[in-house]
Write a protein that holds these residues in place. Structure first.
Motif, PDB file in Angstrom:
ATOM      1  N   ARG A 144     -12.781  -6.312  17.668  1.00  0.00           N
ATOM      2  CA  ARG A 144     -12.931  -7.762  17.470  1.00  0.00           C
ATOM      3  C   ARG A 144     -11.712  -8.512  18.001  1.00  0.00           C
ATOM      4  NH1 ARG A 144     -15.223  -6.293  12.423  1.00  0.00           N
ATOM      5  NH2 ARG A 144     -13.207  -6.614  11.398  1.00  0.00           N
ATOM      6  N   ALA A 145     -10.516  -7.971  17.736  1.00  0.00           N
ATOM      7  CA  ALA A 145      -9.294  -8.637  18.187  1.00  0.00           C
ATOM      8  C   ALA A 145      -9.233  -8.695  19.715  1.00  0.00           C
ATOM      9  CB  ALA A 145      -8.066  -7.913  17.633  1.00  0.00           C
ATOM     10  N   LEU A 146      -9.580  -7.591  20.379  1.00  0.00           N
ATOM     11  CA  LEU A 146      -9.553  -7.574  21.843  1.00  0.00           C
ATOM     12  C   LEU A 146     -10.587  -8.521  22.431  1.00  0.00           C
ATOM     13  CD1 LEU A 146      -9.097  -3.754  22.560  1.00  0.00           C
ATOM     14  CD2 LEU A 146      -7.411  -5.561  22.901  1.00  0.00           C
ATOM     15  N   LEU A 147     -11.782  -8.524  21.866  1.00  0.00           N
ATOM     16  CA  LEU A 147     -12.825  -9.415  22.371  1.00  0.00           C
ATOM     17  C   LEU A 147     -12.485 -10.877  22.112  1.00  0.00           C
ATOM     18  CD1 LEU A 147     -16.030  -7.420  21.376  1.00  0.00           C
ATOM     19  CD2 LEU A 147     -15.215  -7.882  23.694  1.00  0.00           C
ATOM     20  N   ARG A 148     -11.874 -11.147  20.961  1.00  0.00           N
ATOM     21  CA  ARG A 148     -11.496 -12.522  20.647  1.00  0.00           C
ATOM     22  C   ARG A 148     -10.476 -13.039  21.656  1.00  0.00           C
ATOM     23  NH1 ARG A 148     -10.443 -11.649  15.769  1.00  0.00           N
ATOM     24  NH2 ARG A 148      -8.191 -11.349  15.908  1.00  0.00           N
ATOM     25  N   ARG A 149      -9.491 -12.218  21.976  1.00  0.00           N
ATOM     26  CA  ARG A 149      -8.492 -12.612  22.966  1.00  0.00           C
ATOM     27  C   ARG A 149      -9.125 -12.820  24.331  1.00  0.00           C
ATOM     28  NH1 ARG A 149      -4.672  -7.737  22.610  1.00  0.00           N
ATOM     29  NH2 ARG A 149      -4.327  -8.382  24.761  1.00  0.00           N
ATOM     30  N   SER A 150      -9.995 -11.901  24.715  1.00  0.00           N
ATOM     31  CA  SER A 150     -10.629 -11.984  26.030  1.00  0.00           C
ATOM     32  C   SER A 150     -11.567 -13.177  26.126  1.00  0.00           C
ATOM     33  CB  SER A 150     -11.402 -10.689  26.300  1.00  0.00           C
ATOM     34  OG  SER A 150     -12.095 -10.755  27.513  1.00  0.00           O
ATOM     35  N   ARG A 151     -12.256 -13.463  25.023  1.00  0.00           N
ATOM     36  CA  ARG A 151     -13.278 -14.516  25.009  1.00  0.00           C
ATOM     37  C   ARG A 151     -12.669 -15.908  24.991  1.00  0.00           C
ATOM     38  NH1 ARG A 151     -15.968 -12.460  20.970  1.00  0.00           N
ATOM     39  NH2 ARG A 151     -14.826 -13.537  19.365  1.00  0.00           N
ATOM     40  N   SER A 152     -11.673 -16.096  24.147  1.00  0.00           N
ATOM     41  CA  SER A 152     -11.149 -17.445  23.946  1.00  0.00           C
ATOM     42  C   SER A 152     -10.032 -17.784  24.909  1.00  0.00           C
ATOM     43  CB  SER A 152     -10.652 -17.612  22.509  1.00  0.00           C
ATOM     44  OG  SER A 152      -9.616 -16.693  22.234  1.00  0.00           O
ATOM     45  N   GLY A 153      -9.164 -16.823  25.184  1.00  0.00           N
ATOM     46  CA  GLY A 153      -8.025 -17.103  26.045  1.00  0.00           C
ATOM     47  C   GLY A 153      -7.045 -18.030  25.353  1.00  0.00           C
ATOM     48  N   PRO A 154      -5.840 -18.107  25.852  1.00  0.00           N
ATOM     49  CA  PRO A 154      -4.840 -18.972  25.245  1.00  0.00           C
ATOM     50  C   PRO A 154      -5.137 -20.441  25.496  1.00  0.00           C
ATOM     51  CG  PRO A 154      -3.981 -18.013  27.259  1.00  0.00           C
ATOM     52  CD  PRO A 154      -5.323 -17.389  27.022  1.00  0.00           C
ATOM     53  N   ARG A 155      -4.799 -21.278  24.540  1.00  0.00           N
ATOM     54  CA  ARG A 155      -5.036 -22.711  24.675  1.00  0.00           C
ATOM     55  C   ARG A 155      -3.731 -23.501  24.780  1.00  0.00           C
ATOM     56  NH1 ARG A 155      -9.274 -21.022  21.354  1.00  0.00           N
ATOM     57  NH2 ARG A 155     -11.321 -21.713  22.021  1.00  0.00           N
ATOM     58  N   GLU A 156      -2.609 -22.808  24.920  1.00  0.00           N
ATOM     59  CA  GLU A 156      -1.339 -23.511  24.981  1.00  0.00           C
ATOM     60  C   GLU A 156      -1.237 -24.354  26.247  1.00  0.00           C
ATOM     61  OE1 GLU A 156      -0.703 -19.660  22.766  1.00  0.00           O
ATOM     62  OE2 GLU A 156      -1.716 -20.294  24.582  1.00  0.00           O
ATOM     63  N   ALA A 157      -0.428 -25.406  26.145  1.00  0.00           N
ATOM     64  CA  ALA A 157      -0.143 -26.216  27.321  1.00  0.00           C
ATOM     65  C   ALA A 157       0.721 -25.409  28.280  1.00  0.00           C
ATOM     66  CB  ALA A 157       0.574 -27.493  26.897  1.00  0.00           C
ATOM     67  N   GLU A 158       0.827 -25.898  29.501  1.00  0.00           N
ATOM     68  CA  GLU A 158       1.665 -25.226  30.489  1.00  0.00           C
ATOM     69  C   GLU A 158       3.102 -25.147  29.988  1.00  0.00           C
ATOM     70  OE1 GLU A 158       2.928 -26.857  34.611  1.00  0.00           O
ATOM     71  OE2 GLU A 158       1.099 -25.684  34.934  1.00  0.00           O
ATOM     72  N   LEU A 159       3.723 -23.992  30.193  1.00  0.00           N
ATOM     73  CA  LEU A 159       5.085 -23.765  29.731  1.00  0.00           C
ATOM     74  C   LEU A 159       6.005 -23.585  30.928  1.00  0.00           C
ATOM     75  CD1 LEU A 159       4.365 -21.123  26.928  1.00  0.00           C
ATOM     76  CD2 LEU A 159       4.929 -23.526  26.572  1.00  0.00           C
ATOM     77  N   GLU A 160       7.154 -24.246  30.894  1.00  0.00           N
ATOM     78  CA  GLU A 160       8.197 -24.039  31.894  1.00  0.00           C
ATOM     79  C   GLU A 160       9.450 -23.608  31.158  1.00  0.00           C
ATOM     80  OE1 GLU A 160       8.786 -26.588  35.288  1.00  0.00           O
ATOM     81  OE2 GLU A 160       6.992 -27.730  34.750  1.00  0.00           O
ATOM     82  N   LEU A 161       9.844 -22.363  31.364  1.00  0.00           N
ATOM     83  CA  LEU A 161      10.972 -21.781  30.651  1.00  0.00           C
ATOM     84  C   LEU A 161      11.867 -21.074  31.655  1.00  0.00           C
ATOM     85  CD1 LEU A 161       8.809 -20.324  27.786  1.00  0.00           C
ATOM     86  CD2 LEU A 161      10.437 -22.177  27.503  1.00  0.00           C
ATOM     87  N   GLY A 162      13.028 -21.667  31.913  1.00  0.00           N
ATOM     88  CA  GLY A 162      13.905 -21.085  32.910  1.00  0.00           C
ATOM     89  C   GLY A 162      13.205 -21.054  34.253  1.00  0.00           C
ATOM     90  N   GLU A 163      13.151 -19.873  34.856  1.00  0.00           N
ATOM     91  CA  GLU A 163      12.507 -19.750  36.163  1.00  0.00           C
ATOM     92  C   GLU A 163      11.012 -19.471  36.058  1.00  0.00           C
ATOM     93  OE1 GLU A 163      13.782 -16.072  38.260  1.00  0.00           O
ATOM     94  OE2 GLU A 163      14.794 -15.641  36.373  1.00  0.00           O
ATOM     95  N   LEU A 164      10.487 -19.343  34.837  1.00  0.00           N
ATOM     96  CA  LEU A 164       9.075 -19.017  34.658  1.00  0.00           C
ATOM     97  C   LEU A 164       8.239 -20.264  34.398  1.00  0.00           C
ATOM     98  CD1 LEU A 164       9.165 -15.839  32.372  1.00  0.00           C
ATOM     99  CD2 LEU A 164       8.851 -15.930  34.847  1.00  0.00           C
ATOM    100  N   ARG A 165       7.072 -20.303  35.028  1.00  0.00           N
ATOM    101  CA  ARG A 165       6.070 -21.333  34.748  1.00  0.00           C
ATOM    102  C   ARG A 165       4.777 -20.609  34.370  1.00  0.00           C
ATOM    103  NH1 ARG A 165       4.562 -26.710  36.728  1.00  0.00           N
ATOM    104  NH2 ARG A 165       6.475 -26.733  37.943  1.00  0.00           N
ATOM    105  N   ILE A 166       4.286 -20.875  33.152  1.00  0.00           N
ATOM    106  CA  ILE A 166       3.076 -20.227  32.644  1.00  0.00           C
ATOM    107  C   ILE A 166       1.972 -21.273  32.575  1.00  0.00           C
ATOM    108  CG2 ILE A 166       2.042 -18.959  30.730  1.00  0.00           C
ATOM    109  CD1 ILE A 166       4.890 -18.064  29.966  1.00  0.00           C
ATOM    110  N   THR A 167       0.846 -20.990  33.247  1.00  0.00           N
ATOM    111  CA  THR A 167      -0.288 -21.914  33.289  1.00  0.00           C
ATOM    112  C   THR A 167      -1.485 -21.252  32.618  1.00  0.00           C
ATOM    113  OG1 THR A 167       0.539 -22.746  35.411  1.00  0.00           O
ATOM    114  CG2 THR A 167      -1.697 -23.373  34.778  1.00  0.00           C
TER     115      THR A 167
END
Length: 231
Positions: free
Chosen positions: A115-138
């Motif tokens: 259930r945990a794996l499917l929940r992660r795969s199904r919903s995906g993260p909802r966070e806003a774009e993150l810019e931390l140091g040299e990393l940009r997460i979309t």
């Protein structure tokens, strides 16, 4: 809505049937395979939502199957095997598995992990774009870039990175990681999350010229430390 499809690759026919019955009772569609040579073609043909993979399959073992599937297939893979040594766990996670369970396992535990794996795969993260140091997460594109360069991460590595990065500057405990990323409570002994963090840190170092923003805080957990990129 169609039920989520779980592909079970397990050569123990009785165990495979018991798992199938447990999944079907919970509303999943469950399909069985008993030979390793069948798994990769079946994944491409059936497009399951999750693969339960035994390591010791006739014809092709689980490690060989992981090498063929990753990174082209990004669905969640749960290893379920009698091989419970640290080396096998590290190898499975490094080859792209999302979780690892040693047999025997209680049915409620197996279902919770699925259930945990499917929940992660199904919903995906909802966070806003993150810019931390040299990393940009979309999150909307499930992308991580460093100074514009796209980084190659598995699903489990990406989820862990996002979880830590969203809490940059805070110590994240093992209890939090197990509860939020695996859907279970930390028992004080399981080192699989430590292995996952080590794998992510090594992957980042490979792609960031030896740098990695994840720090171990002894006796407490892990910290995503923001640093200025090199000039």
């Amino acid at each position: 809505m169609n039920p989520e499809r779980i592909l079970i690759a397990e050569d123990d026919v009785r165990l495979a049937q018991l798992m199938r019955e447990a999944f079907v009772r919970r509303g999943y569609e469950a399909l069985l395979l008993h030979g390793g040579g069948e798994v990769v073609p079946a994944v491409w043909r059936l497009r399951p939502d999750l693969l339960v993979l035994d390591l010791m399959l006739p014809g092709a073992d689980g490690f060989e199957i992981l090498r063929h599937l990753r990174p082209r297939w990004t669905g969640p893979i749960l290893i379920l095997t009698a091989r419970d040594g640290d080396f096998d766990q590290v190898s499975g996670l490094e080859l792209g598995a999302d979780d690892y369970i040693a047999k025997p396992v209680a049915t409620p535990v197996l279902l919770a992990r699925v259930r945990a794996l499917l929940r992660r795969s199904r919903s995906g993260p909802r966070e806003a774009e993150l810019e931390l140091g040299e990393l940009r997460i979309t999150p909307s594109a499930r992308e991580v870039r460093a100074q514009g360069r796209l980084l190659s991460l598995s699903d489990s590595e990406y989820e862990l990175l996002v979880f830590l990065a969203a809490r940059a500057g805070e110590v994240v405990t093992r209890e939090q990681l197990f509860r939020e990323l695996r859907g279970i409570e930390y028992d004080g002994l399981d080192r699989s999350m430590d292995l996952r963090v080590s794998k992510l840190r090594a992957r980042l170092r490979e792609q960031l010229e030896g740098r990695a923003p994840i720090r171990t805080v002894h006796g407490r957990g892990y910290l995503f430390a923001v640093e200025r990129p090199p000039r």
